[in-house]
Design an enzyme around this catalytic site. Structure first.
Site, short mmCIF file in Angstrom:
data_model
loop_
_atom_site.label_atom_id
_atom_site.label_comp_id
_atom_site.label_asym_id
_atom_site.label_seq_id
_atom_site.Cartn_x
_atom_site.Cartn_y
_atom_site.Cartn_z
N GLU A 17 -25.32 -20.25 46.73
CA GLU A 17 -26.03 -20.30 45.41
C GLU A 17 -25.09 -19.80 44.42
OE1 GLU A 17 -29.15 -17.16 45.50
OE2 GLU A 17 -29.46 -18.18 47.30
N LYS A 64 -23.50 -17.35 41.63
CA LYS A 64 -23.68 -16.00 41.25
C LYS A 64 -23.74 -15.87 39.73
CE LYS A 64 -21.76 -11.45 42.63
NZ LYS A 64 -22.05 -10.80 41.08
N ASP A 83 -23.91 -14.12 36.11
CA ASP A 83 -23.43 -12.93 35.71
C ASP A 83 -23.97 -12.49 34.44
OD1 ASP A 83 -21.40 -11.07 35.23
OD2 ASP A 83 -20.02 -12.15 34.41
N TYR A 107 -33.74 -15.33 42.50
CA TYR A 107 -32.91 -15.43 43.57
C TYR A 107 -33.28 -14.80 44.97
CZ TYR A 107 -30.07 -11.83 41.45
OH TYR A 107 -29.59 -10.79 40.68
N LYS A 149 -16.14 -14.07 44.71
CA LYS A 149 -16.10 -14.35 43.35
C LYS A 149 -14.75 -15.08 42.99
CE LYS A 149 -17.02 -9.99 41.34
NZ LYS A 149 -17.54 -9.50 40.21
N CYS A 194 -1.07 -1.90 4.43
CA CYS A 194 -1.81 -3.05 4.51
C CYS A 194 -0.73 -4.38 4.45
CB CYS A 194 -2.91 -3.13 3.32
SG CYS A 194 -3.62 -4.82 2.99
N CYS A 213 -1.60 -5.96 0.53
CA CYS A 213 -1.41 -5.16 -0.75
C CYS A 213 -0.75 -4.00 -0.47
CB CYS A 213 -2.88 -4.78 -1.52
SG CYS A 213 -3.71 -3.61 -0.31
N CYS A 264 -8.10 -0.79 5.45
CA CYS A 264 -7.26 -0.78 3.85
C CYS A 264 -8.16 -0.16 2.83
CB CYS A 264 -6.71 -2.10 3.70
SG CYS A 264 -6.26 -2.45 1.97
N CYS A 274 -7.22 -5.70 -2.93
CA CYS A 274 -6.75 -6.30 -1.99
C CYS A 274 -7.20 -7.71 -1.69
CB CYS A 274 -6.92 -5.40 -0.63
SG CYS A 274 -6.10 -6.09 0.83
S1 IVH Z 1 -28.79 -11.44 45.89
C1 IVH Z 1 -29.55 -7.95 48.69
N1 IVH Z 1 -28.20 -13.64 44.55
O1 IVH Z 1 -24.97 -10.02 42.02
C2 IVH Z 1 -29.04 -9.27 47.93
N2 IVH Z 1 -27.45 -11.83 43.66
O2 IVH Z 1 -23.52 -7.59 43.58
C3 IVH Z 1 -29.33 -9.11 46.61
N3 IVH Z 1 -26.28 -11.68 41.54
O3 IVH Z 1 -26.85 -7.11 41.69
C4 IVH Z 1 -28.65 -9.95 45.67
N4 IVH Z 1 -26.32 -13.93 41.30
O4 IVH Z 1 -27.26 -9.03 40.16
C5 IVH Z 1 -28.02 -12.47 44.85
N5 IVH Z 1 -27.79 -15.55 43.39
C6 IVH Z 1 -27.54 -14.53 43.46
C7 IVH Z 1 -26.90 -13.76 42.51
C8 IVH Z 1 -26.91 -12.22 42.66
C9 IVH Z 1 -26.00 -12.88 40.86
C10 IVH Z 1 -25.92 -10.33 41.06
C11 IVH Z 1 -26.93 -9.38 41.25
C12 IVH Z 1 -26.65 -8.34 42.18
C13 IVH Z 1 -24.90 -8.72 42.33
C14 IVH Z 1 -24.58 -8.41 43.73
#
Ligand code: IVH
Length: 666
Positions: free
Chosen positions: A111, A113, A115, A222, A309, A404, A407, A422, A428
């Protein structure tokens, strides 16, 4: 159907339409129909306070009641994930799982991740009861009221959900919302959010849920936890959760082998750039819950999951020059001019260097090869210097300027602030032009027909030096300038004349006192009533106003201390601008509550707690903190404290909702 039944039916329908609209992206009715239903529900709920429900769709609007967050212990600690940037470590992870499972077959759920900022949601009997931030993993902040404003988080579930469970996910600010928000902040010269993650977590921690509601956060879930999760597989549980009303990523896939995993990564490393929200990697989870239990946890993270990552996108390029820009309020922004380089699909030529400390920290020299990153940010930044490539020819050290660039005025730096300014705001050029542009903008004086180019032209030829000069312009002065026809000239002059009707609070915003944005201007206009009173206010008096802190108060005092600013204000006043707040429907002072002792409890919709206090006093009543036998009644909003409720009931004290209270004062 009784009105009570109608309330229940409307709530059910609105929850469903919310889900169709926000989660499925497939509205079944028009916006107008939706709004009408919502209004009807609001009306009926006001008539039937006994039917109040913290999870009604009407609760999404938020409350402007300020409060600190309660800390809550997580039922299951919120652990983080082990993470890696390398494919070979992923192979190690995969092989380790295989070995620990004794070569049993297993599936990996892949899945995205997301942010943003993580959240834990607790549902009981199909209703959202609590939302808690990650905090330190053991304890987090109870941000339930704020989370309720997020439209993709269901307040009430449908289908065959378990009676009690927790679901975790990520709260996100979509790119589009983030960019819009930063644009607004830039216009107000407020600090920008570096990325959508910071913006999302900052928003979630705001004390005023009405502002949270306006920020349009989104959420993906998730991870399902609890004693009664329906399926044996994580993926299957997520599909179930989707059927109850949650927003689950449609991009989850089950992988049968390592190659499937790598294919998924390869695809999303590119494709993620087209997503509406920020992602910073891929999460891999062993799908079977039985196998997950078998693998267990280390002290910090599960052995059954790992995050891969994506590399923050980076490029190496030459620093050609550093220039310094002067903003509307005189802030100096250093900008790195770079040898154009390709980065995340765009050509980057410039990067912000933020302030003098950052420049010093990087020890920059002209001609250096520098690393530019985009990461989650939209404005690329320089993150480092490749000192190895410097050779013998070290360029000049980049130093912050002392004067500046526009000016020549010596720059100043206020204590505790990173930026240089400034101070020559009246002389200015970019500051003058910037101030005029701000003055005429839509949210300020909204002068039709005038735009930045026209302002620049008027300034260049000496027609306009400050905003007051606009009001001396005549059609004859501008007709024929740079292809300006009669019609445009008349339009501009009419726009300027019309702006004399713009209300005082917008005039105050338009003047462009540093840090005085739209909200602050409104509060100040209301508190002081006219420009003289505001100009004579002391810093302490200013700070007594709701939401006016030291920074704004100081800035107002500084502004009015300058004779040039006072002259300008006088000229604007003479030109006929509104320098006084129009009387609102003033609360009629009465004795309607004379002698009554009133306790306020809960969250309100129509007015803030402060406003209710004020009303009570204006009508002769007294607001008291705790319930006793002498209390006349409790003015109760949503979520009145259970202890207060019990006490009031025990003492037989009347509980009055806000609508009835407002009725009493009519
Ligand atoms: S699972 C025990 N799934 O990434 C497992 N985390 O360091 C719990 N995150 O704090 C997390 N997308 O905030 C999971 N598809 C995803 C995620 C996800 C983002 C974040 C989450 C967590 C950090 C993991």
């Amino acid at each position: 159907m009784t009105e009570q039944e109608q309330i229940l039916s409307l709530r059910e329908q609105l929850h469903k339409h919310n889900y169709n609209y926000y989660v499925l992206n497939a509205p079944a009715i028009s916006d107008k129909e939706f709004d009408d239903m919502m209004h009807l529900l609001q009306e009926l709920e006001q008539k039937h306070p006994e039917m109040t429900d913290a999870n009604s769709p009407t609760m999404r609007v938020g409350s402007d009641l300020s409060k600190d967050f309660k800390q809550v212990q997580h039922r299951y600690p919120m652990l983080s994930l082990g993470n890696t940037y390398s494919e070979s470590e992923l192979t190690d992870f995969y092989n380790r799982v295989k070995e620990l499972l004794g070569n049993e077959e297993f599936e990996i759920c892949c899945e995205l991740k997301f942010d943003g900022t993580s959240i834990s949601l607790i549902y009981e009997n199909g209703k959202l009861v609590q939302a808690v931030t990650r905090g330190d993993g053991e304890k987090g902040d109870d941000v339930t009221d704020n989370v309720k404003t997020i439209k993709t988080i269901p307040l009430v579930l449908h289908g065959d959900y378990p009676q009690s469970f927790e679901i975790r996910g990520e709260i996100l600010m979509p790119w589009e919302v983030f960019e819009e928000l930063n644009k607004e902040r830039e216009a107000k010269e407020e600090p920008l959010f570096a990325n959508p993650r910071n913006a999302a977590s900052g928003t979630l921690k705001l004390q005023n849920s009405t502002i949270v509601a306006s920020r349009k956060l989104d959420a993906y879930l998730y991870y399902l936890l609890g004693d009664q999760v329906p399926c044996e597989g994580h993926y299957e549980n997520m599909q179930k959760a989707a059927s109850w009303g949650f927003k689950i990523s449609e991009h989850m896939r089950k992988a049968k082998n390592l190659q499937d995993v790598f294919d998924y990564i390869k695809y999303w490393d590119v494709e993620r750039k087209n997503l509406p929200v920020a992602t910073d990697g891929i999460v891999l989870k062993v799908n079977s819950l039985r196998q997950q239990r078998h693998l267990g946890f280390t002290a910090k993270s599960p052995r059954w999951a790992i995050a891969y990552k994506f590399q923050a996108e980076k490029a190496l390029t030459r620093l050609n020059q550093v220039t310094f820009q002067v903003g509307r309020t005189g802030v100096i922004t250093p900008v790195a001019n770079l040898e154009p380089v390709q980065l995340s699909g765009t050509v980057v030529k410039r990067a912000s260097l933020h302030n003098a400390d950052i420049i010093e920290g990087l020890d920059l020299h002209i001609g250096d090869m520098v690393y530019v990153e985009k990461g989650g940010e939209i404005i690329p930044k320089i993150t480092g210097v490749d000192t190895d490539s410097r050779g013998f020819m070290l360029g000049d050290k980049v130093r912050f300027i002392a004067r500046c660039p526009e000016c020549g005025t010596p720059l100043v730096r206020f204590e505790g602030e990173a930026a240089h300014y400034c101070p020559n705001d009246a002389g200015c050029p970019p500051q003058i032009k910037g101030k005029i542009e701000h003055f005429i903008s839509r949210k300020a004086m909204a002068i039709d027909g005038l735009g930045p180019e026209t302002v620049d032209l008027f300034y260049q030829i000496g027609l306009v030096h400050n905003v007051a000069d606009l009001y001396s312009l005549k059609a004859i002065d501008i007709r024929g300038l740079d292809r300006m026809g009669d019609k445009s000239a008349v339009k501009i002059i009419r726009g300027i004349a019309d702006s004399k009707q713009v209300p005082f609070e917008r005039v105050l915003f338009a003047i462009g006192i540093r840090f005085v944005g739209e909200t602050a201007a409104k509060k100040l206009a209301k508190a002081f009533g006219n420009i003289e009173a505001l100009g004579n206010a002391t810093k302490e008096q200013l700070m007594e106003v709701d939401e006016i802190g030291e920074k704004i108060a100081q800035s107002v005092v500084t502004f009015f201390a300058l004779p040039a600013n006072r002259t300008l204000i006088n000229r604007l006043k003479e030109a006929g601008l509104q320098m006084e707040k129009q009387a609102e429907e003033e609360v009629i002072h009465s004795n309607k509550l004379a002698g009554l002792l009133i306790v306020i409890s809960g969250l309100f919709r129509h007015h803030s707690r402060e406003e209710y206090k004020d009303m009570i006093e204006k009508h002769g009543g007294k607001n008291v903190g705790s319930i006793s036998s002498r209390t006349s009644f409790v003015l109760a909003g949503e979520n009145m404290g259970p202890a207060k409720l019990e006490k009031a009931q025990k003492l037989g004290i009347k509980i009055i909702n806000e609508d009835d209270f407002l009725q009493m004062l009519l």
